[in-house]
Design a protein around this motif. Structure first.
Motif, PDB file in Angstrom:
ATOM      1  N   ASP A  36     -14.979 -27.169   6.725  1.00  0.00           N
ATOM      2  CA  ASP A  36     -15.879 -26.473   5.903  1.00  0.00           C
ATOM      3  C   ASP A  36     -15.913 -24.938   5.849  1.00  0.00           C
ATOM      4  O   ASP A  36     -16.067 -24.263   5.087  1.00  0.00           O
ATOM      5  CB  ASP A  36     -17.231 -26.639   6.897  1.00  0.00           C
ATOM      6  CG  ASP A  36     -17.960 -28.049   6.623  1.00  0.00           C
ATOM      7  OD1 ASP A  36     -17.193 -28.800   5.485  1.00  0.00           O
ATOM      8  OD2 ASP A  36     -18.673 -28.518   7.447  1.00  0.00           O
ATOM      9  N   ILE A  37     -15.251 -24.367   6.966  1.00  0.00           N
ATOM     10  CA  ILE A  37     -15.120 -23.051   7.295  1.00  0.00           C
ATOM     11  C   ILE A  37     -14.021 -22.410   6.155  1.00  0.00           C
ATOM     12  O   ILE A  37     -13.850 -21.403   5.728  1.00  0.00           O
ATOM     13  CB  ILE A  37     -14.684 -22.449   8.573  1.00  0.00           C
ATOM     14  CG1 ILE A  37     -14.898 -21.119   8.723  1.00  0.00           C
ATOM     15  CG2 ILE A  37     -13.284 -22.916   8.980  1.00  0.00           C
ATOM     16  CD1 ILE A  37     -14.777 -20.384   9.833  1.00  0.00           C
ATOM     17  N   LEU A  38     -13.067 -23.448   5.679  1.00  0.00           N
ATOM     18  CA  LEU A  38     -11.974 -23.003   4.595  1.00  0.00           C
ATOM     19  C   LEU A  38     -12.363 -23.213   3.403  1.00  0.00           C
ATOM     20  O   LEU A  38     -11.584 -23.016   2.538  1.00  0.00           O
ATOM     21  CB  LEU A  38     -10.891 -24.132   5.049  1.00  0.00           C
ATOM     22  CG  LEU A  38     -10.120 -23.979   6.351  1.00  0.00           C
ATOM     23  CD1 LEU A  38      -9.115 -25.134   6.772  1.00  0.00           C
ATOM     24  CD2 LEU A  38      -9.399 -22.589   6.496  1.00  0.00           C
ATOM     25  N   ASP A  39     -13.503 -23.961   3.206  1.00  0.00           N
ATOM     26  CA  ASP A  39     -13.891 -24.163   1.895  1.00  0.00           C
ATOM     27  C   ASP A  39     -14.766 -22.988   1.245  1.00  0.00           C
ATOM     28  O   ASP A  39     -15.912 -22.785   1.831  1.00  0.00           O
ATOM     29  CB  ASP A  39     -14.845 -25.531   2.097  1.00  0.00           C
ATOM     30  CG  ASP A  39     -15.111 -26.162   0.612  1.00  0.00           C
ATOM     31  OD1 ASP A  39     -14.980 -24.936  -0.375  1.00  0.00           O
ATOM     32  OD2 ASP A  39     -15.775 -27.102   0.433  1.00  0.00           O
ATOM     33  N   ARG A  68     -18.758 -14.073  12.553  1.00  0.00           N
ATOM     34  CA  ARG A  68     -17.664 -13.361  11.782  1.00  0.00           C
ATOM     35  C   ARG A  68     -17.430 -14.268  10.544  1.00  0.00           C
ATOM     36  O   ARG A  68     -17.582 -13.938   9.425  1.00  0.00           O
ATOM     37  CB  ARG A  68     -16.560 -13.165  12.616  1.00  0.00           C
ATOM     38  CG  ARG A  68     -15.204 -12.803  11.620  1.00  0.00           C
ATOM     39  CD  ARG A  68     -13.948 -12.651  12.342  1.00  0.00           C
ATOM     40  NE  ARG A  68     -13.825 -11.786  13.404  1.00  0.00           N
ATOM     41  CZ  ARG A  68     -13.590 -10.581  13.282  1.00  0.00           C
ATOM     42  NH1 ARG A  68     -13.176  -9.906  12.119  1.00  0.00           N
ATOM     43  NH2 ARG A  68     -13.387  -9.887  14.598  1.00  0.00           N
ATOM     44  N   SER A  69     -17.457 -15.566  10.832  1.00  0.00           N
ATOM     45  CA  SER A  69     -17.289 -16.587   9.566  1.00  0.00           C
ATOM     46  C   SER A  69     -18.295 -16.451   8.441  1.00  0.00           C
ATOM     47  O   SER A  69     -18.114 -16.851   7.609  1.00  0.00           O
ATOM     48  CB  SER A  69     -16.778 -17.863  10.100  1.00  0.00           C
ATOM     49  OG  SER A  69     -17.949 -18.481  10.851  1.00  0.00           O
ATOM     50  N   HIS A  74     -12.280 -15.595   4.824  1.00  0.00           N
ATOM     51  CA  HIS A  74     -11.096 -15.154   5.415  1.00  0.00           C
ATOM     52  C   HIS A  74     -10.163 -15.785   4.097  1.00  0.00           C
ATOM     53  O   HIS A  74     -10.445 -16.407   3.342  1.00  0.00           O
ATOM     54  CB  HIS A  74     -10.673 -16.084   6.769  1.00  0.00           C
ATOM     55  CG  HIS A  74     -10.901 -17.335   6.642  1.00  0.00           C
ATOM     56  ND1 HIS A  74     -10.163 -18.180   6.194  1.00  0.00           N
ATOM     57  CD2 HIS A  74     -11.887 -18.230   6.980  1.00  0.00           C
ATOM     58  CE1 HIS A  74     -10.694 -19.453   6.012  1.00  0.00           C
ATOM     59  NE2 HIS A  74     -11.657 -19.471   6.681  1.00  0.00           N
ATOM     60  N   LYS A  75      -8.735 -15.206   4.289  1.00  0.00           N
ATOM     61  CA  LYS A  75      -7.588 -15.517   3.481  1.00  0.00           C
ATOM     62  C   LYS A  75      -6.934 -16.727   3.934  1.00  0.00           C
ATOM     63  O   LYS A  75      -5.681 -16.750   3.473  1.00  0.00           O
ATOM     64  CB  LYS A  75      -6.892 -14.138   2.824  1.00  0.00           C
ATOM     65  CG  LYS A  75      -7.746 -13.300   2.434  1.00  0.00           C
ATOM     66  CD  LYS A  75      -7.082 -11.892   1.952  1.00  0.00           C
ATOM     67  CE  LYS A  75      -8.062 -10.995   1.383  1.00  0.00           C
ATOM     68  NZ  LYS A  75      -7.302  -9.721   1.045  1.00  0.00           N
ATOM     69  N   HIS A  76      -7.055 -17.225   5.172  1.00  0.00           N
ATOM     70  CA  HIS A  76      -6.210 -18.388   5.402  1.00  0.00           C
ATOM     71  C   HIS A  76      -6.650 -19.793   4.773  1.00  0.00           C
ATOM     72  O   HIS A  76      -7.409 -20.159   4.383  1.00  0.00           O
ATOM     73  CB  HIS A  76      -6.674 -18.557   6.965  1.00  0.00           C
ATOM     74  CG  HIS A  76      -6.509 -17.526   7.821  1.00  0.00           C
ATOM     75  ND1 HIS A  76      -5.224 -16.913   8.313  1.00  0.00           N
ATOM     76  CD2 HIS A  76      -7.556 -16.550   8.405  1.00  0.00           C
ATOM     77  CE1 HIS A  76      -5.339 -15.974   9.085  1.00  0.00           C
ATOM     78  NE2 HIS A  76      -6.592 -15.629   9.128  1.00  0.00           N
ATOM     79  N   ASN A  77      -5.310 -20.533   4.660  1.00  0.00           N
ATOM     80  CA  ASN A  77      -5.199 -21.563   3.855  1.00  0.00           C
ATOM     81  C   ASN A  77      -5.356 -22.743   4.614  1.00  0.00           C
ATOM     82  O   ASN A  77      -5.633 -23.813   4.089  1.00  0.00           O
ATOM     83  CB  ASN A  77      -3.821 -21.686   3.052  1.00  0.00           C
ATOM     84  CG  ASN A  77      -3.796 -20.737   1.924  1.00  0.00           C
ATOM     85  OD1 ASN A  77      -4.695 -20.415   1.199  1.00  0.00           O
ATOM     86  ND2 ASN A  77      -2.687 -20.261   1.956  1.00  0.00           N
ATOM     87  N   SER A 142     -14.012 -14.184  10.801  1.00  0.00           N
ATOM     88  CA  SER A 142     -13.084 -13.786   9.669  1.00  0.00           C
ATOM     89  C   SER A 142     -13.077 -12.233   9.288  1.00  0.00           C
ATOM     90  O   SER A 142     -12.576 -11.997   8.247  1.00  0.00           O
ATOM     91  CB  SER A 142     -13.366 -14.615   8.601  1.00  0.00           C
ATOM     92  OG  SER A 142     -15.010 -14.242   8.102  1.00  0.00           O
ATOM     93  N   GLN A 143     -13.585 -11.434  10.078  1.00  0.00           N
ATOM     94  CA  GLN A 143     -13.662 -10.202   9.638  1.00  0.00           C
ATOM     95  C   GLN A 143     -12.662  -9.132  10.083  1.00  0.00           C
ATOM     96  O   GLN A 143     -12.339  -8.021   9.629  1.00  0.00           O
ATOM     97  CB  GLN A 143     -15.069  -9.581   9.991  1.00  0.00           C
ATOM     98  CG  GLN A 143     -16.064 -10.056   9.466  1.00  0.00           C
ATOM     99  CD  GLN A 143     -16.874  -9.296   8.122  1.00  0.00           C
ATOM    100  OE1 GLN A 143     -16.687  -9.737   6.974  1.00  0.00           O
ATOM    101  NE2 GLN A 143     -17.116  -8.085   8.377  1.00  0.00           N
ATOM    102  N   GLY A 144     -11.941  -9.490  11.181  1.00  0.00           N
ATOM    103  CA  GLY A 144     -10.920  -8.570  11.856  1.00  0.00           C
ATOM    104  C   GLY A 144     -11.157  -7.914  12.965  1.00  0.00           C
ATOM    105  O   GLY A 144     -10.432  -7.339  13.716  1.00  0.00           O
TER     106      GLY A 144
END
Length: 484
Positions: A36-39, A68-69, A74-77, A142-144
């Motif tokens: 879900d977090i990647l979607d 963060r998420s 984020h830009k991770h695949n 996901s913010q850094g």
């Protein structure tokens, strides 16, 4: 008949012990969260799930806290790549905490900035007495920068900013215009000229004198905060109004207005310091207590950061300890660890602060994975692997050396893990607090890591889903499971 009774008693004891020694991990649910977090099509159901609000009877104010998420896609695949990034950032965080501790205990100051010589003293009018305060908390993976962010209003009229919450820091700060060197943040950079409540602190002010590293320019106090990972922020030391949503505001909070900021802070507008020093937010507002609840790091929901609220009745309590050599860190009276309901053979002195100021255990909002002194970690790992012989082991991952393949499972019984505190109180962790997915294919790892430092750190993976409170009057830390 007596023999039958004895037999049945032994069976009951066996079943009770077995039930207490294992817990069920929902593999399917955990893996689904990684997907879900990647979607990118799945957006937060509500970033303001917990709106800042006040209780007329208690004056309670609250910030919302976000992971963060939930703030920035984020830009991770794939989840494995995201996990590696998280763990790399976490290593920097731990290095920063340990380096700061070693720096303070060494008694040296390598900074080129010189302390301000205070020739005058001011009254404490600017150090106000706080009402009960609270704010929402969100996960920030996901913010850094940081893992969890509070939504905070700053200035007059108030502008909203996501600020990292950090129990390991004492100086509040935010990025300010004009920016000589600023990192990318989610919100517009704070403009001091647009706020009627912005005031620079003079060099002789009490707040300026409380800074560890400072300098003076045209009678304006300058601050500098450096982190062990090389990150830093430099600028003017000022006072500004902090607003808690629609519920109220607090004037003249001392904070850094950073014009030169570099490092791992991408995304957040700045940092909200919750440490034990005199310039942290709880200290400045003279809070009697504060608490936060951290939602799952992969969650898109929110929780709250609260000041002066009462601890829930079902809380597990532990002594809140102070290191006389280091004011910032909030130590907890931890004495041991249990696996499968059994106490490990770890000397309590492992978790105690010694006469030199070294050792001890802190609860840190910014560290993800719990770090244990190497002897304690070895005992935990040996006991867990011994009791988990029925689980399918697999290769290690990054800083994790104890991992399992759950790819063919939907649910699995795993050994229980818990923390024991002075006074005999125990906090049982949920399986999701210590066995976490590192990819979307069913690889789970024991979320603890050894450290060469004598300092043990209870990280936010182990805190998720539990309201952690610091009663600064009674000097106790409270843990309230399922109280977000």
């Amino acid at each position: 008949m007596a023999s039958l009774y004895l037999f049945l008693s032994l069976i009951t004891l066996f079943l009770t012990t077995t039930a207490a020694s294992t817990a069920t991990l929902d593999v399917t649910s955990a893996v689904q969260k990684t997907l879900d977090i990647l979607d990118p099509t799945i957006t937060p159901s509500s970033l303001q799930t917990h709106e800042s609000q006040t209780d007329i009877k208690t004056g309670l104010l609250s910030f919302t806290l976000h992971p963060r998420s939930s703030l920035h896609h984020h830009k991770h695949n794939d989840y494995e790549s995201l996990t590696r990034t998280r763990l790399a950032r976490d290593t920097h965080r731990v290095d920063s905490l340990v380096n700061k501790l070693n720096f303070v205990l060494s008694g040296t100051n390598k900074s080129e900035m010189k302390p301000v010589v205070t020739t005058t003293e001011v009254t404490t009018d600017s150090i106000f007495r706080a009402q009960d305060l609270s704010s929402p908390v969100t996960s920030g993976i996901s913010q850094g920068s940081g893992e969890y962010f509070a939504r905070v209003g700053l200035g007059t009229p108030p502008q909203q900013y996501y600020m990292v919450i950090d129990t390991g820091s004492d100086i509040n700060w935010l990025q300010c215009q004009p920016c000589n060197d600023c990192y990318q943040q989610t919100d517009p950079v704070f403009n001091p000229s647009a706020s009627t409540s912005y005031n620079a602190l003079p060099c002789g002010s009490q707040q300026c004198s409380a800074l560890e590293v400072t300098a003076c320019r045209s009678n304006v106090c300058l601050y500098q905060v450096s982190y062990g990972d090389g990150s830093f922020t430099v600028g003017d030391f000022v006072t500004e109004t902090v607003s808690f949503g629609k519920s109220g505001s607090v004037p003249r909070v001392a904070m850094g207005c950073g014009h030169d900021n570099e490092g791992l802070f991408v995304g957040a507008g700045g940092l909200l310091a919750l440490g034990g020093g005199p310039l942290s937010l709880p200290s400045q507002i003279k809070a009697t207590s504060f608490s936060y609840c951290l939602v799952d790091r992969d969650s898109k929901t929110a929780s709250t950061l609260e000041f002066n609220s009462a601890a829930p009745a079902n809380s597990v309590t532990a002594p809140l300890l102070r290191n006389p050599r280091v004011k910032t860190y909030l130590y907890v009276g931890m004495t041991g660890i249990t696996v499968g309901g059994r106490a490990l053979s770890i000397p309590p002195s492992i978790f105690a602060v010694d006469d030199s100021g070294r050792g001890g255990a802190i609860v840190d909002s910014g560290t993800a994975v719990t770090r244990l002194q190497s002897q304690a970690y070895a005992a935990l790992k040996d006991a867990f692997t011994r009791q988990a012989r029925n689980l399918k082991p697999t290769d290690g991952f990054s800083l994790f050396d104890t991992c399992y393949d759950f790819s063919q499972l939907t649910r699995v019984a795993v050994p229980t893990v818990g923390f024991t505190f002075a006074g005999g109180k125990s906090l049982a962790l949920k399986p999701s607090n210590y066995l976490i997915p590192v990819d979307s294919r069913g690889k789970f790892c024991l979320a603890f890591a050894p450290t060469d430092s004598s300092l043990s750190i209870i990280g936010n993976v182990q805190q998720q889903g539990t309201r952690v409170g610091y009663d600064l009057t009674k000097q106790v830390v409270t843990f309230s499971p399922n109280n977000c």
